[in-house]
Design an enzyme around this catalytic site. Structure first.
Site, PDB file in Angstrom:
ATOM      1  N   ARG A 119      -5.294 -22.980 -32.288  1.00 24.24           N
ATOM      2  CA  ARG A 119      -6.370 -23.576 -31.543  1.00 24.24           C
ATOM      3  C   ARG A 119      -5.600 -24.232 -30.357  1.00 24.24           C
ATOM      4  O   ARG A 119      -6.120 -24.266 -29.354  1.00 24.24           O
ATOM      5  CB  ARG A 119      -7.284 -24.452 -32.181  1.00 24.24           C
ATOM      6  CG  ARG A 119      -8.293 -25.114 -31.418  1.00 24.24           C
ATOM      7  CD  ARG A 119      -8.988 -26.136 -32.092  1.00 24.24           C
ATOM      8  NE  ARG A 119      -9.403 -25.840 -33.365  1.00 24.24           N
ATOM      9  CZ  ARG A 119     -10.389 -25.037 -34.020  1.00 24.24           C
ATOM     10  NH1 ARG A 119     -10.858 -24.304 -33.071  1.00 24.24           N
ATOM     11  NH2 ARG A 119     -10.153 -25.306 -35.157  1.00 24.24           N
ATOM     12  N   TYR A 120      -4.620 -25.124 -30.823  1.00 25.87           N
ATOM     13  CA  TYR A 120      -3.928 -25.943 -29.758  1.00 25.87           C
ATOM     14  C   TYR A 120      -2.590 -25.189 -29.354  1.00 25.87           C
ATOM     15  O   TYR A 120      -2.137 -24.463 -29.954  1.00 25.87           O
ATOM     16  CB  TYR A 120      -3.599 -27.381 -30.210  1.00 25.87           C
ATOM     17  CG  TYR A 120      -4.364 -27.971 -30.896  1.00 25.87           C
ATOM     18  CD1 TYR A 120      -5.634 -28.685 -30.140  1.00 25.87           C
ATOM     19  CD2 TYR A 120      -5.000 -27.950 -32.354  1.00 25.87           C
ATOM     20  CE1 TYR A 120      -6.618 -29.566 -30.812  1.00 25.87           C
ATOM     21  CE2 TYR A 120      -5.889 -28.735 -32.783  1.00 25.87           C
ATOM     22  CZ  TYR A 120      -6.610 -29.623 -32.152  1.00 25.87           C
ATOM     23  OH  TYR A 120      -7.841 -30.396 -32.658  1.00 25.87           O
ATOM     24  N   ARG A 123       0.715 -26.075 -31.605  1.00 23.68           N
ATOM     25  CA  ARG A 123       0.950 -26.166 -32.940  1.00 23.68           C
ATOM     26  C   ARG A 123      -0.111 -25.082 -33.700  1.00 23.68           C
ATOM     27  O   ARG A 123      -1.289 -24.939 -33.268  1.00 23.68           O
ATOM     28  CB  ARG A 123       0.593 -27.583 -33.590  1.00 23.68           C
ATOM     29  CG  ARG A 123      -0.832 -28.143 -32.966  1.00 23.68           C
ATOM     30  CD  ARG A 123      -0.537 -29.826 -32.949  1.00 23.68           C
ATOM     31  NE  ARG A 123      -1.644 -30.427 -32.866  1.00 23.68           N
ATOM     32  CZ  ARG A 123      -1.928 -30.731 -31.738  1.00 23.68           C
ATOM     33  NH1 ARG A 123      -1.709 -30.317 -30.665  1.00 23.68           N
ATOM     34  NH2 ARG A 123      -3.224 -31.516 -31.459  1.00 23.68           N
ATOM     35  N   CYS A 132      -7.044 -23.885 -54.972  1.00 17.96           N
ATOM     36  CA  CYS A 132      -6.636 -25.458 -54.899  1.00 17.96           C
ATOM     37  C   CYS A 132      -6.734 -25.802 -56.600  1.00 17.96           C
ATOM     38  O   CYS A 132      -7.322 -25.108 -57.220  1.00 17.96           O
ATOM     39  CB  CYS A 132      -7.704 -26.181 -54.362  1.00 17.96           C
ATOM     40  SG  CYS A 132      -7.749 -26.029 -52.286  1.00 17.96           S
ATOM     41  N   CYS A 136     -13.184 -29.264 -54.000  1.00 20.05           N
ATOM     42  CA  CYS A 136     -14.011 -30.542 -53.209  1.00 20.05           C
ATOM     43  C   CYS A 136     -15.449 -29.672 -52.621  1.00 20.05           C
ATOM     44  O   CYS A 136     -15.340 -28.765 -52.124  1.00 20.05           O
ATOM     45  CB  CYS A 136     -13.387 -31.174 -52.139  1.00 20.05           C
ATOM     46  SG  CYS A 136     -11.920 -31.643 -52.343  1.00 20.05           S
ATOM     47  N   CYS A 139     -16.009 -28.825 -49.013  1.00 22.70           N
ATOM     48  CA  CYS A 139     -14.597 -28.117 -48.408  1.00 22.70           C
ATOM     49  C   CYS A 139     -14.913 -27.499 -46.987  1.00 22.70           C
ATOM     50  O   CYS A 139     -15.946 -26.721 -46.989  1.00 22.70           O
ATOM     51  CB  CYS A 139     -14.210 -27.080 -49.508  1.00 22.70           C
ATOM     52  SG  CYS A 139     -12.816 -26.005 -48.875  1.00 22.70           S
ATOM     53  N   ARG A 141     -13.383 -25.373 -45.872  1.00 22.14           N
ATOM     54  CA  ARG A 141     -12.916 -23.824 -45.764  1.00 22.14           C
ATOM     55  C   ARG A 141     -13.692 -23.057 -46.953  1.00 22.14           C
ATOM     56  O   ARG A 141     -13.020 -22.137 -47.420  1.00 22.14           O
ATOM     57  CB  ARG A 141     -11.659 -23.675 -45.835  1.00 22.14           C
ATOM     58  CG  ARG A 141     -11.220 -22.711 -44.502  1.00 22.14           C
ATOM     59  CD  ARG A 141      -9.520 -22.922 -44.165  1.00 22.14           C
ATOM     60  NE  ARG A 141      -9.547 -23.904 -43.161  1.00 22.14           N
ATOM     61  CZ  ARG A 141      -8.476 -24.946 -43.185  1.00 22.14           C
ATOM     62  NH1 ARG A 141      -7.928 -25.225 -44.328  1.00 22.14           N
ATOM     63  NH2 ARG A 141      -8.607 -25.892 -42.099  1.00 22.14           N
ATOM     64  N   ASP A 300     -17.931 -32.317 -41.842  1.00 15.73           N
ATOM     65  CA  ASP A 300     -17.951 -30.860 -41.005  1.00 15.73           C
ATOM     66  C   ASP A 300     -19.365 -30.515 -41.278  1.00 15.73           C
ATOM     67  O   ASP A 300     -19.666 -30.461 -42.385  1.00 15.73           O
ATOM     68  CB  ASP A 300     -17.145 -29.838 -41.420  1.00 15.73           C
ATOM     69  CG  ASP A 300     -15.659 -30.212 -40.741  1.00 15.73           C
ATOM     70  OD1 ASP A 300     -15.445 -30.790 -39.706  1.00 15.73           O
ATOM     71  OD2 ASP A 300     -14.574 -29.842 -41.144  1.00 15.73           O
ATOM     72  N   ASP A 337     -14.576 -33.213 -35.817  1.00 24.02           N
ATOM     73  CA  ASP A 337     -14.136 -31.717 -35.502  1.00 24.02           C
ATOM     74  C   ASP A 337     -15.031 -31.137 -34.933  1.00 24.02           C
ATOM     75  O   ASP A 337     -16.080 -30.735 -35.545  1.00 24.02           O
ATOM     76  CB  ASP A 337     -13.402 -31.210 -36.873  1.00 24.02           C
ATOM     77  CG  ASP A 337     -12.250 -30.102 -36.496  1.00 24.02           C
ATOM     78  OD1 ASP A 337     -12.131 -29.665 -35.302  1.00 24.02           O
ATOM     79  OD2 ASP A 337     -11.355 -29.822 -37.318  1.00 24.02           O
ATOM     80  N   LYS A 344     -10.396 -31.481 -32.704  1.00 24.54           N
ATOM     81  CA  LYS A 344     -10.632 -32.620 -33.069  1.00 24.54           C
ATOM     82  C   LYS A 344     -10.732 -33.805 -32.021  1.00 24.54           C
ATOM     83  O   LYS A 344     -10.368 -33.955 -31.240  1.00 24.54           O
ATOM     84  CB  LYS A 344      -9.544 -33.213 -33.856  1.00 24.54           C
ATOM     85  CG  LYS A 344      -9.207 -32.382 -35.292  1.00 24.54           C
ATOM     86  CD  LYS A 344      -8.188 -33.012 -36.033  1.00 24.54           C
ATOM     87  CE  LYS A 344      -7.635 -32.289 -37.375  1.00 24.54           C
ATOM     88  NZ  LYS A 344      -7.352 -30.700 -36.893  1.00 24.54           N
TER      89      LYS A 344
HETATM   90  C1  LIG Z   1      -6.478 -30.464 -37.279  1.00 24.05           C
HETATM   91  C2  LIG Z   1      -5.750 -29.251 -36.789  1.00 24.05           C
HETATM   92  C3  LIG Z   1      -4.244 -28.931 -36.211  1.00 24.05           C
HETATM   93  C4  LIG Z   1      -3.594 -30.383 -36.487  1.00 24.05           C
HETATM   94  O1  LIG Z   1      -4.242 -31.296 -35.627  1.00 24.05           O
HETATM   95  P1  LIG Z   1      -3.335 -32.671 -35.502  1.00 24.05           P
HETATM   96  O2  LIG Z   1      -4.256 -33.721 -34.646  1.00 24.05           O
HETATM   97  O3  LIG Z   1      -2.080 -32.502 -34.620  1.00 24.05           O
HETATM   98  O4  LIG Z   1      -2.953 -33.370 -36.822  1.00 24.05           O
HETATM   99  C5  LIG Z   1      -3.754 -27.956 -35.884  1.00 24.05           C
HETATM  100  N1  LIG Z   1      -4.364 -26.869 -35.720  1.00 24.05           N
HETATM  101  C6  LIG Z   1      -5.722 -26.682 -36.169  1.00 24.05           C
HETATM  102  C7  LIG Z   1      -6.646 -25.448 -36.227  1.00 24.05           C
HETATM  103  C8  LIG Z   1      -6.454 -27.881 -36.630  1.00 24.05           C
HETATM  104  O5  LIG Z   1      -7.687 -27.842 -37.312  1.00 24.05           O
END
Ligand SMILES: *Cc1c(COP(=O)(O)O)cnc(C)c1O
Length: 386
Positions: A119-120, A123, A132, A136, A139, A141, A300, A337, A344
């Site tokens: 998404r980002y 990362r 798990c 939870c 959850c 997911r 969520d 989120d 986020k």
């Molecule tokens: C939460 C999340 C991350 C990591 O987010 P940080 O704010 O860097 O901890 C990375 N990818 C996805 C899809 C996420 O949901």
């Protein structure tokens, strides 16, 4: 003095069943003896009608499974117990609010490879298992986790590693699932070593609730393996101070001693941790375990979880109740989120009372106001100096 805040609960309710400490302290025994059937849960807890119906009716959405260690923390008769609300299904789960979704954070539409959420730009979230130690009820997911619903995770290992090797902007890989620490040391090491050798990956993170659900899994051997893959971070997930028992603290100590920086991700849950007092106790105990509160998540919009969600205003009120009143290190960032897949978004109390070109009027944690003036432009002239 500090020690008295971390109680041991082993073996607790199981005492009458004559469990040896060796069994109780074994992750294998804990997993083999997870409680999931109505009649087994009823051996330990007096259930309400809502819980009994929940256990019988929610099995096709998200499995019920609770480690003896965690169930042992639950109140035997009170269905409003914060431990019970997190892991015992309730009839309310069969109600889907119109705003709720199966995949509220839009993960499935951000997967370049099945099991890898990108998404980002820099990362990725790598979903390495769908299982798990305990499940939870809220959850995020649940559409793929626990193996009972129609949708399956189907992570493509080789394709995912290949994607990461070829995608140079990815610096940070976050392993999640399911719970990555449920994998064997060998399987986990094979993933970590493959990621570790990719030159542009600067560090790896693991998201896990195993230190809370199954502290017996945090063995010296696991910690010795993990520390070969530094820089390695761990995000744990705990919601209520009662979860931080002496066994959990000892596991977290082993991880911290292996040099692994740890953060905690909590979910704000109605009737579990939606007061300043509970959150304050939680964050203080976390710091004593060398874990920094990282995120406090707004719940969520997962189908069947409206009975556990709070208003966003509640999260803001909690942060306001912490800021200034406790160590800055102990305060998590409250985040939403974004529904639909926006990622986020931080949400904070507003400390700005008024702002213009000349000044900003701020309020502090006690409600007192202060003025911060903008500096006027400096008049400089070097004429006549040379
Ligand atoms: C939460 C999340 C991350 C990591 O987010 P940080 O704010 O860097 O901890 C990375 N990818 C996805 C899809 C996420 O949901």
């Amino acid at each position: 003095m500090k020690d008295t805040q971390f109680k041991s609960h082993a073996p607790g309710f199981w005492a009458h069943e004559d469990i040896s400490p060796e069994d109780w302290n074994s992750a294998k025994w804990q997993l083999k003896n997870r409680v999931s059937k109505l009649e087994d849960i009823e051996k330990h807890l007096t259930l309400s009608e809502e819980e009994r119906a929940g256990i019988l009716l929610t099995g096709t959405k998200l499995a019920t499974a609770i480690t003896p260690h965690f169930l042992n923390l639950a109140h035997p008769t009170d269905p409003e117990c914060p431990i019970r609300r997190q892991v015992i299904p309730r009839i309310e789960e069969t109600h889907t609010d119109p705003s709720e979704m199966a995949d509220p954070c839009g993960e499935d539409s951000h997967m370049p490879v099945p099991g890898l959420v990108h998404r980002y730009p820099d990362r990725v979230l790598f979903l390495v298992t769908d299982r798990c130690a305990s499940y939870c009820r809220y959850c995020t997911r649940s559409r793929v986790v626990s193996g009972v619903s129609d949708q399956k995770l189907q992570t493509q290992w080789d394709q995912a590693i290949e994607y990461l090797k070829n995608t140079h902007q990815v610096r940070d890989v976050l392993l999640s699932g399911g719970d990555p620490l449920l994998l064997s040391d060998r399987k986990l090491e094979s993933i970590l070593s493959r990621l570790h050798e990719i030159p542009h990956i600067q560090y790896i993170r693991i998201g896990s609730r195993i230190p809370i659900f199954l502290p017996q899994r945090i063995t010296p051997a696991l910690c010795d393996m993990l520390k070969k893959y530094h820089p390695l971070f761990l995000s744990i997930h705990t919601n209520h101070p009662r979860e931080l028992t002496s066994e959990v603290r000892d596991g977290l100590t082993r991880l911290a001693d292996a040099g692994i920086p740890m953060g905690n991700q909590s979910v704000l849950l109605k009737g579990v941790n939606d007061t300043v007092e509970v959150q304050r106790d939680l964050v203080h105990k976390l710091i004593m375990c060398r874990v920094r509160p990282y995120y406090l998540y707004q719940g969520d919009l997962i189908q069947g979880t409206s009975h556990l969600r709070t208003a966003i205003a509640k999260g803001i009120e909690i942060i306001e109740g912490l800021r200034g009143h406790t160590s800055g290190y102990a305060i998590p960032q409250f985040v939403v989120d974004a529904p639909g897949g926006g990622g986020k978004i931080p949400v904070n109390p507003d400390y700005i009372v008024e702002q213009n070109d000349q000044q900003t009027i701020l309020r502090n944690y006690e409600g007192k106001t202060f003025t911060y003036p903008e500096s006027s432009p400096i008049e400089t002239s070097i004429e006549g100096h040379l």
